[in-house]
Each structure stands twice: as structure tokens, then as C-alpha cells.
Design an enzyme around this catalytic site. Structure first.
Site, PDB file in Angstrom:
ATOM      1  CG  HIS A 142      -1.819   1.114   1.405  1.00 41.84           C
ATOM      2  ND1 HIS A 142      -3.190   0.977   1.404  1.00 41.84           N
ATOM      3  CD2 HIS A 142      -1.594   2.442   1.607  1.00 41.84           C
ATOM      4  CE1 HIS A 142      -3.755   2.158   1.584  1.00 41.84           C
ATOM      5  NE2 HIS A 142      -2.800   3.062   1.718  1.00 41.84           N
ATOM      6  CD  GLU A 143       1.533   3.597   3.736  1.00 42.03           C
ATOM      7  OE1 GLU A 143       1.802   4.686   3.183  1.00 42.03           O
ATOM      8  OE2 GLU A 143       0.471   3.401   4.343  1.00 42.03           O
ATOM      9  CG  HIS A 157       0.353   6.095  -0.706  1.00 40.86           C
ATOM     10  ND1 HIS A 157      -0.722   6.488  -1.463  1.00 40.86           N
ATOM     11  CD2 HIS A 157      -0.169   5.545   0.427  1.00 40.86           C
ATOM     12  CE1 HIS A 157      -1.853   6.188  -0.830  1.00 40.86           C
ATOM     13  NE2 HIS A 157      -1.536   5.608   0.315  1.00 40.86           N
ATOM     14  CD  GLU A 201      -4.825   6.521   0.935  1.00 42.29           C
ATOM     15  OE1 GLU A 201      -4.744   5.289   1.080  1.00 42.29           O
ATOM     16  OE2 GLU A 201      -4.003   7.311   1.434  1.00 42.29           O
TER      17      GLU A 201
END
Length: 438
Positions: free
Chosen positions: A242-243, A246, A269
Site C-alpha cells: 500500500h505505502e 504512494h 488511496e
């Protein structure tokens, strides 16, 4: 004959009177209303009255003590206004992260999520791998666990995210990203929600409080479990994916395209949770569970206004499900994420460009989002009103609203049931769309 209590609600300046139930019933007529406005800063569009309350906390309270992961948040930080590049002098500093060797200690600037204040956190380098360094600032994490985290990133997460989304930046010229593992100070003990991890764009620049390197921050407690003596590092692997999305997203939008701000948060997101989904190769059940139980979503929570009504967990749920609908409808599947990310147009234009190319050349973004809301209810095996049979998504179960609001925020939506068919009011706002789904 229906014996349940009924509620009479006025819709749009009394142009429509309909009888609504307080719950589902047999032979109901089911409708979805969606505000198709794609401008997240636009005014709400008129349809009825909404008594706002603390939707987020009421939803969390009603779900306890269920899946803890349902309450995981990912703190969102904006890019700094001043974007001073990192200098060669900073890269060569003896305290630079790139000049570290195994068991070296460095001091990181971290963020206290309770106070939103910057703090200093000392961490030791416990894994020095091909594409990542793992720094540990938690006595409950063993050297073996740090190595496991690093190897999982190097061998699985790094190649997956690069393939599906693109390359990270390399502002410190060492070819690696840094993972700081520590107990993020959050509100878990008081509210039940917690920060699973975060990425801060300021680290890519030579600005105050920057760590001047690619860093993302991973939580130990409660993300790895609530028994500090028996933490399970595998629980955060999907959050690593997930990170990392980003970080790749920031590289594309902030550094390569030189944008003032990155991709709209709600879609950034969505892509980050799509990254989790692809890593796990299964649905994010905790996001679906929150969607099914969310009071705010039932009452018209916006898809595109981040932290709408203070209920960011509802935004996570909606963004995740949108990512799955987008890939299900696209003729090139999850490749659409990278294509949208690498389109230099703004978020809405990039999305619509991809929809025109891979879904329907005549469909507007607003129409696509209305079809998304219908798909959440109908879940048809093929076509626009479903997820093309994607496994695990049939558990999606939207709740009908108990009282129709007067207004909906941009990309806010409600589902309601009536005892008899209705006529769409002629004086509704132009961008408000009614769809009969049953």
C-alpha cells in the site's frame, strides 16, 4: 400486507411524496440516487434533510469487537509547498541514510498522529538488502522479523508494485527505499482506529523535517497484533504494498510531472488498496466489512471528498471498491491503474480518458460512477452493473437509507426502498441521477 413501520419523507421541495420503510421488505422497489458531480469542491446538490452525527464512531462501536483491521487508517500528508531538491552535499553527509551500514543508528523525523507534531525516533539498520533497508525502533521486533520484512519486500512487493504502477524515485542516489518499523503513536487506545503506516512526500525534498530519502513508516502495535511479546510481521506485508504505491505515485506526479499536488487522495488511496489486493491475491475483507456496516455510506458519503464528515474509514471502503470496479470494467484489467497514473492530465480527466479507451468511448466519468453505485447493489456477473464475477465481492451489501437527505455531496449516493414505484422529480438538480435497481 406490510406490517413494518413506515416513514414518509419529502423529496425536493415537495415535488415527490413517497413511502419508505425503516428496513428491507419483500417486493420492494429499490432506487439509487447519485450526485454525478465530479468536482469535489462543488456545492451539494439538493434532494432532502440529513441530520449529521458522528457516523465514524457509531459505525466502529457497532462493529466491535470484530476484525481489528477494519479500523486501520493511512495518514495522508500533502506535498510541501516549497520543493527544494536534495543537494549532493546532503547526500554525502555522514548522517545520510544512504551512508549507513548494518547496525548503524540514525535519527528519523516521525509524526505523532495524536498531536500531529514532529518527533525524533532513533532506529537501527537491521536489514540491508538489494532494494530496501529495514530500520527498527521497537524492542519487540527481532532481527529475524526485520530480515523477513526486507526479504518479502525485495522478492515480492518491489517487483509487483514496479510492474503494476511504476518506479519509485531515488532522491538520495542509493537505489533503495527505507522502511522504518516502529510503534506509531495513534488513537488506537481511545478510539479503536489506528495508523497502519504512512508515506510523507516531504522526505523527497530538502525541506524542514525531511529525512531526505525514500522512507515509509510501518506500525508494529496494533498492526502486527495486540500482544507485544508475540508480534506477527506478516500482518503488515500488504500495508508495505500500500505505502509503496504512494511512493511510486508521488514520484510520477510530484517529481516527474512537477505537479504542485499529487493525484487526488481518494484515487491515490484506491490504487494503494488495489496494490494490497494484488499482493494478497484476494479481496480486502475488512474494507468490505466496513462498507457493509457504515452508517455514513448509507447516508450519502462522498466517494471523492476525502475524510467526508470526519469518517475517513468510509472513504477507504469506497475507494477500495471503486478500484475493483474500475479494473473489472476495463478491457485491460489492472493495467488501467498504471495508465491512469502515467497520464499527466488531472485526476478526473485521466480517469475519464481511461474509461473512454477501455470501457466506453461515450461514457462520462459521472455516469461511470453511478454505474459503480448500482454495481455495489446488483453485483451482476457480467456487464456494467457488477464486478465480472471477481471472487469475494458478492459479500458487498449496501444498506438502504432510513431517511432521505435533502442534499448529496459530489459523488454522494443513497439507496432507498419504496412500497410503490416513484416518479423522478422534475426539479431535482441537474447532476443528480435516479436509477431504479429493483
Amino acid at each position: 400486507m406490510i406490517n413494518k413501520k413506515k416513514l414518509v419523507t419529502s423529496l425536493v421541495t415537495s415535488s415527490l411524496l413517497a413511502t419508505f420503510t425503516l428496513g428491507s421488505f419483500a417486493d420492494a422497489h429499490t432506487y439509487i440516487i447519485n450526485n454525478e458531480d465530479i468536482n469535489k469542491n462543488a456545492q451539494e446538490s439538493s434532494i432532502g434533510t440529513l441530520k449529521q452525527n458522528n457516523f465514524k464512531q457509531s459505525t466502529i462501536d457497532s462493529m466491535k469487537p470484530r476484525n481489528l483491521q477494519s479500523f486501520q487508517e493511512d495518514k495522508v500528508f500533502k506535498a510541501p509547498k516549497e520543493k527544494t531538491p536534495i543537494t549532493e552535499r546532503a547526500r554525502k553527509s555522514e548522517n545520510a541514510l544512504s551512508n549507513s551500514k548494518l547496525n548503524d543508528v540514525r535519527s528519523f523525523t516521525t509524526v505523532n498522529m495524536r498531536t500531529n507534531e514532529n518527533e525524533r525516533t532513533a532506529a537501527k539498520l537491521k536489514y540491508n538488502g538489494k532494494n530496501t533497508n529495514v530500520w527498527v525502533a521497537d524492542n519487540y521486533i527481532t532481527d529475524k522479523q526485520a530480515k523477513n520484512i526486507g526479504e518479502e519486500f525485495d522478492n515480492k512487493i518491489d517487483p509487483l508494485v514496479k510492474e503494476k504502477f511504476g518506479e519509485p524515485s531515488d532522491v538520495d542516489h542509493d537505489g533503495k527505499v527505507n522502511i522504518l518499523v516502529y510503534d506509531i503513536k495513534d488513537d488506537f487506545e481511545t478510539t479503536g482506529s489506528y495508523t497502519g503506516g504512512y508515506f510523507h512526500p516531504r522526505d523527497l525534498y530538502d525541506v524542514p523535517h525531511s529525512n531526505k530519502a525514500e522512507v515509509f513508516y510501518m506500525d508494529t502495535y496494533p498492526s502486527m497484533g495486540t500482544d507485544k511479546n508475540n508480534l506477527n510481521e506478516k500482518k503488515v506485508y500488504s500495508t508495505l504494498a500500500h505505502e509503496y504505491q504512494h511512493m511510486v505515485n508521488a514520484n510520477q506526479k510530484l517529481l516527474k510531472e512537477q505537479k504542485e499536488d499529487g493525484m487526488d487522495v481518494w484515487l491515490d488511496e484506491a490504487f494503494a488498496m488495489a496494490s494490497e489486493h494484488m499482493y494478497l491475491q484476494k479481496p480486502l475483507d475488512h474494507r468490505i466489512e466496513y462498507y457493509n456496516n457504515s452508517t455514513s455510506i448509507a447516508n450519502g458519503h462522498s466517494l471523492i471528498k476525502w475524510n467526508h464528515r470526519g469518517d475517513v474509514l468510509s472513504n477507504y471502503a469506497l475507494s477500495y471498491l471503486f478500484s475493483q470496479y474500475l479494473s473489472a470494467q476495463s478491457d485491460n484489467g489492472d493495467k488501467i491503474f498504471k495508465e491512469i497514473l502515467q497520464d499527466p492530465a488531472n485526476t478526473s480527466e485521466a480517469l475519464e480518458n481511461a474509461i473512454h479507451k477501455h470501457v466506453d468511448p461515450k461514457m462520462s466519468l459521472g455516469e461511470f460512477m453511478t454505474n459503480f453505485r448500482v454495481a455495489l447493489e446488483k453485483k451482476e456477473a457480467t456487464g456494467l452493473h457488477g464486478f465480472n464475477g471477481a471472487p469475494g465481492l458478492n459479500s458487498i451489501s449496501p444498506k438502504p437509507v432510513r431517511e432521505l437527505p435533502q442534499t448529496l455531496a459530489p459523488q454522494g449516493s443513497v439507496m432507498f426502498e419504496t412500497t410503490s414505484p416513484i416518479k423522478v422529480p422534475k426539479d431535482k438538480d441537474e447532476k443528480v441521477n435516479y436509477v431504479k435497481v429493483k
